[in-house]
Enzyme design. Sequence first.
Site, PDB file in Angstrom:
ATOM      1  N   GLU A  37      43.988  -9.899  77.859  1.00  0.00           N
ATOM      2  CA  GLU A  37      42.578  -9.544  77.831  1.00  0.00           C
ATOM      3  C   GLU A  37      42.214  -8.183  77.356  1.00  0.00           C
ATOM      4  O   GLU A  37      41.198  -7.975  76.957  1.00  0.00           O
ATOM      5  CB  GLU A  37      42.367 -10.127  79.271  1.00  0.00           C
TER       6      GLU A  37
ATOM      7  N   ALA B 296      47.824  -8.859  85.012  1.00  0.00           N
ATOM      8  CA  ALA B 296      47.223  -8.400  86.355  1.00  0.00           C
ATOM      9  C   ALA B 296      48.599  -8.384  87.378  1.00  0.00           C
ATOM     10  O   ALA B 296      49.542  -9.078  87.110  1.00  0.00           O
ATOM     11  CB  ALA B 296      46.378  -9.175  86.950  1.00  0.00           C
TER      12      ALA B 296
HETATM   13  C1  LIG Z   1      35.645 -14.640  96.455  1.00  0.00           C
HETATM   14  C2  LIG Z   1      36.888 -14.203  95.883  1.00  0.00           C
HETATM   15  C3  LIG Z   1      36.556 -13.715  94.308  1.00  0.00           C
HETATM   16  C4  LIG Z   1      37.883 -13.279  93.823  1.00  0.00           C
HETATM   17  C5  LIG Z   1      38.028 -12.919  92.420  1.00  0.00           C
HETATM   18  C6  LIG Z   1      39.144 -12.035  92.227  1.00  0.00           C
HETATM   19  C7  LIG Z   1      38.957 -11.486  90.837  1.00  0.00           C
HETATM   20  C8  LIG Z   1      40.154 -10.854  90.676  1.00  0.00           C
HETATM   21  C9  LIG Z   1      40.105 -10.155  89.328  1.00  0.00           C
HETATM   22  C10 LIG Z   1      41.376 -10.710  88.323  1.00  0.00           C
HETATM   23  C11 LIG Z   1      40.998 -10.596  86.819  1.00  0.00           C
HETATM   24  C12 LIG Z   1      42.056 -11.620  86.380  1.00  0.00           C
HETATM   25  C13 LIG Z   1      43.037 -11.105  85.477  1.00  0.00           C
HETATM   26  C14 LIG Z   1      43.854 -11.742  84.936  1.00  0.00           C
HETATM   27  O1  LIG Z   1      43.402 -12.751  84.127  1.00  0.00           O
HETATM   28  C15 LIG Z   1      44.950 -12.315  85.877  1.00  0.00           C
HETATM   29  C16 LIG Z   1      46.284 -12.014  85.275  1.00  0.00           C
HETATM   30  O2  LIG Z   1      46.737 -11.445  84.372  1.00  0.00           O
HETATM   31  S1  LIG Z   1      47.592 -13.004  86.214  1.00  0.00           S
HETATM   32  C17 LIG Z   1      49.120 -12.517  85.404  1.00  0.00           C
HETATM   33  C18 LIG Z   1      49.441 -13.267  84.244  1.00  0.00           C
HETATM   34  N1  LIG Z   1      50.544 -12.720  83.710  1.00  0.00           N
HETATM   35  C19 LIG Z   1      51.615 -13.470  83.811  1.00  0.00           C
HETATM   36  O3  LIG Z   1      51.765 -14.483  84.641  1.00  0.00           O
HETATM   37  C20 LIG Z   1      52.922 -12.889  83.247  1.00  0.00           C
HETATM   38  C21 LIG Z   1      53.952 -13.039  84.280  1.00  0.00           C
HETATM   39  N2  LIG Z   1      55.163 -12.316  84.044  1.00  0.00           N
HETATM   40  C22 LIG Z   1      56.204 -12.831  82.917  1.00  0.00           C
HETATM   41  O4  LIG Z   1      55.978 -13.969  82.526  1.00  0.00           O
HETATM   42  C23 LIG Z   1      57.665 -12.178  82.896  1.00  0.00           C
HETATM   43  O5  LIG Z   1      57.718 -11.596  83.967  1.00  0.00           O
HETATM   44  C24 LIG Z   1      57.413 -11.416  81.405  1.00  0.00           C
HETATM   45  C25 LIG Z   1      56.396 -10.458  81.261  1.00  0.00           C
HETATM   46  C26 LIG Z   1      57.314 -12.395  80.167  1.00  0.00           C
HETATM   47  C27 LIG Z   1      58.791 -10.560  81.367  1.00  0.00           C
HETATM   48  O6  LIG Z   1      59.814 -11.386  81.569  1.00  0.00           O
HETATM   49  P1  LIG Z   1      61.519 -10.954  81.911  1.00  0.00           P
HETATM   50  O7  LIG Z   1      61.596  -9.860  80.869  1.00  0.00           O
HETATM   51  O8  LIG Z   1      62.220 -12.023  81.882  1.00  0.00           O
HETATM   52  O9  LIG Z   1      61.258 -10.318  83.307  1.00  0.00           O
HETATM   53  P2  LIG Z   1      61.056 -11.125  84.776  1.00  0.00           P
HETATM   54  O10 LIG Z   1      60.004 -12.198  84.674  1.00  0.00           O
HETATM   55  O11 LIG Z   1      62.191 -11.125  85.479  1.00  0.00           O
HETATM   56  O12 LIG Z   1      60.125  -9.961  85.597  1.00  0.00           O
HETATM   57  C28 LIG Z   1      60.565  -8.756  85.703  1.00  0.00           C
HETATM   58  C29 LIG Z   1      60.039  -8.399  87.122  1.00  0.00           C
HETATM   59  O13 LIG Z   1      58.759  -8.039  86.886  1.00  0.00           O
HETATM   60  C30 LIG Z   1      57.802  -8.866  87.793  1.00  0.00           C
HETATM   61  N3  LIG Z   1      56.557  -9.382  87.288  1.00  0.00           N
HETATM   62  C31 LIG Z   1      56.531  -9.599  86.133  1.00  0.00           C
HETATM   63  N4  LIG Z   1      54.879  -9.836  85.814  1.00  0.00           N
HETATM   64  C32 LIG Z   1      54.602  -9.371  86.725  1.00  0.00           C
HETATM   65  C33 LIG Z   1      52.984  -9.390  86.953  1.00  0.00           C
HETATM   66  N5  LIG Z   1      52.176  -9.800  86.319  1.00  0.00           N
HETATM   67  N6  LIG Z   1      52.865  -8.693  88.277  1.00  0.00           N
HETATM   68  C34 LIG Z   1      53.637  -8.401  89.339  1.00  0.00           C
HETATM   69  N7  LIG Z   1      55.151  -8.675  88.850  1.00  0.00           N
HETATM   70  C35 LIG Z   1      55.549  -9.240  87.821  1.00  0.00           C
HETATM   71  C36 LIG Z   1      58.806  -9.967  88.154  1.00  0.00           C
HETATM   72  O14 LIG Z   1      58.524 -10.587  89.392  1.00  0.00           O
HETATM   73  C37 LIG Z   1      60.161  -9.419  88.169  1.00  0.00           C
HETATM   74  O15 LIG Z   1      60.233  -8.674  89.509  1.00  0.00           O
HETATM   75  P3  LIG Z   1      61.250  -9.393  90.694  1.00  0.00           P
HETATM   76  O16 LIG Z   1      60.340 -10.672  90.951  1.00  0.00           O
HETATM   77  O17 LIG Z   1      62.529  -9.841  89.809  1.00  0.00           O
HETATM   78  O18 LIG Z   1      61.261  -8.544  91.582  1.00  0.00           O
END
Ligand SMILES: CCCCCCCCCCCCC[C@H](O)CC(=O)SCCNC(=O)CCNC(=O)[C@H](O)C(C)(C)COP(=O)(O)OP(=O)(O)OC[C@H]1O[C@@H](n2cnc3c(N)ncnc32)[C@H](O)[C@@H]1OP(=O)(O)O
Length: 718
Positions: free
Chosen positions: A103, A61
């Site tokens: 997922e 996400a």
């Molecule tokens: C009453 C209220 C009720 C509310 C309910 C709401 C429901 C909402 C429904 C949600 C459903 C849930 C969905 C899901 O389960 C939730 C998720 O998926 S959370 C995200 C999980 N993913 C991660 O944690 C992965 C995160 N990323 C990484 O680990 C790494 O970035 C990578 C993918 C392994 C790549 O690594 P690298 O190549 O080293 O690159 P960087 O880490 O430097 O990243 C580059 C750049 O991208 C940005 N970035 C990475 N991942 C994300 C992301 N998921 N979202 C946004 N941005 C992301 C990262 O920040 C870097 O940018 P920079 O910060 O340098 O500008």
Amino acid sequence: MAQYRRVSGSVGLITLQNPPVNALSASVRQGIVDSVKRALGDQKVKSVVICGQNGVFCGGADIREFGRQMSGPPLVPMIHDIEAANKPVVAAIEGSALGGGLELALGCHYRISHSKAKLGLPEVTLGLLPAAGGTQRLPRLIGVPAALNLITTGRHVTAAEALQLGILDHVTEHNTVDVAVKFALSVTGESLDGRRISSFSCAPLSDLDSLFEEAMLKVRGAARGAIAPVACVQAVRAAATLPYAQGMEREKELMATLFHSGQARALQYFFFAQRAVGRWSTPSGARWDTSQPRPVRKAAVIGLGTMGRGITVALAQAGLSVVAVETHAKQLMEAKKAVPSMLKRGAVRGGTTIEPDSITYSETVQAVADVDLVIEAVFEDMALKEKVFQQLSIVCKPDTLLCTNTSSLDVDHLASQTRHPELVVGMHFFAPAHVMKLLEVVYGRRSSPAAVATAMQLGKKMGKVSVAVGNCRGFAGNRMLKRYLEQAFFLLEEGATPELVDRALEEFGFPMGVFRMSDLSGLDVGWRVRKADGLADTSLTGTSARVRQGCRYSPLGDLLCEHGRFGQKTGRGWYQYDKPGGRVAKSDPWLHNFLDEYRARHGLVPRCIDQQEVLERCLFVLINEGFQILEEGIAAGPEDIDAIYVFGYGWPRHRGGPMFYADMVGLERVVERLERYHQAHPNVPYLQPSGLLRRLVANGSPPIHKWRNVIKNRNSQL
Ligand SMILES: CCCCCCCCCCCCC[C@H](O)CC(=O)SCCNC(=O)CCNC(=O)[C@H](O)C(C)(C)COP(=O)(O)OP(=O)(O)OC[C@H]1O[C@@H](n2cnc3c(N)ncnc32)[C@H](O)[C@@H]1OP(=O)(O)O
């Protein structure tokens, strides 16, 4: 967004397009929904492949969306529709399939991955749980114990492990999308009845209750107050005990408790903060994107005590060729035994191999003549370090970068001992240096941008989180720590016990309270520094015993050292241990008597101190010093300080770091409490709110990501 096209005659290929990690933003979700609809409605299409552009399937996400009003199609029904499709859908996984990305793949009927891909559900590290069906599908696919492990730790697994666990159907070394398309053609028309994970039941287990009890105990023990791991266990329990639809309801309910929590905000802030520290800048205008690092292939370490050995191991583990120098024969001999066994242990833990001959040992500094970079790690004594830098300046190539691992001494002064002060920087490692993630890269007045860039890049190569900071006494981390320690001592004088102070800090989330930590690292370390600074004079009596340079001073630490109580190493410190080197801290009646006598001698009337005061006094004074550091330009932004405290000092990550914590508590409240404590203790100047903190409050207490606009590095050190 997502691109849709038909390939190989009958395969609908959906490509997620949202660089750099194809996060599932609103427009990507809309693109997927539209593309799936198109593929299912097109009679020529018999099967579907979902992939991501630029060799990354999907990083989950879009975390940035969580702080805003959510729009676009929601993930859960989108994934349900994919799973319910009557044409086979194949996920072609390259790079990463994380969080919502995995997922999405679990909603597909087949998963094919490149061998180099990483998969996982890291939501717990963001204060969340996998709420797009991850907690319900994964246990049904791979069993409850394995799913519990992946979901509660958030660890990433290799494609090989994912195949073994049963997450993947096939792993390839070739072009994953091509393989997936061929596979999609081969399964056209086959029944999908056995491919929809939501219709599976979890493999039965004999003693479910004790499995979950154990899992809960384990996560509670490790979580230090973090709530997401507990919710993850509860959600997986729902998968194991409830029908799928009810399990999904429970997943949603649990996510709702986490989604707007302070911990989720803190952890998501910290996710971006970690990345922000890599985009360093200095007050002189040097920056990460305009400064070219030099290549470092061969490095040297001078001094093979505990720190030097750890640094040697970390350099070798990063693939560098290392010259390890120790001029004391006995110490050298011991290091020659210790370093290889540290490397061996590291290799076993990390499943890696180390070239045994990547390290050469020498008793003379002359051996470093051809290295690209030297890290000095000799005893913390300025005269000794001066001599080493003078020698290095003569022996090394003129362009060799000279780094010091000093934890507090003046980097500019050391630079002045060399012919090329622009090539001198601090590389402040934290013990044990081959384990701890933090590296403070300390730029001096004359350090060149290339020197800073090189040290930052080398730190990254060593697997460290490198944070660039300016040169001042204690740099950023230890300078703030000093204030925290002082308050802890003052609290003892006023009536607290080490147990009370430590309990408050541990309940806050630190792995160890200040006194247990001090026993572990050795009370003599600080004593030596205080003696060198002329502070540790216990011959003073009356009021002057507790005052130095007009400010309140506590000689408690000095007095304990005079009693030979150096902490764990002597079996006695703020606590008692069963033997020298013992690890289990026990309350010590001697210490309590000693405190009573000390207070009586100095006319201090003990009062009742509560946990709130402990936290406010210790943490707010540390935070206040953090603001002072920002004001002076020693650290470029609050993220730098937060990364230093989480990675180097055990600040609980789910509280985001000290500066984020201040933002959460409210800057006005921090000012108000500091002022009140300063009134009560006017001879502690560091309790006075810093100018920047006051300016931020005067500017309406903007959120932390806007602080940089208010920070003016007027008193820059450069
Ligand atoms: C009453 C209220 C009720 C509310 C309910 C709401 C429901 C909402 C429904 C949600 C459903 C849930 C969905 C899901 O389960 C939730 C998720 O998926 S959370 C995200 C999980 N993913 C991660 O944690 C992965 C995160 N990323 C990484 O680990 C790494 O970035 C990578 C993918 C392994 C790549 O690594 P690298 O190549 O080293 O690159 P960087 O880490 O430097 O990243 C580059 C750049 O991208 C940005 N970035 C990475 N991942 C994300 C992301 N998921 N979202 C946004 N941005 C992301 C990262 O920040 C870097 O940018 P920079 O910060 O340098 O500008």
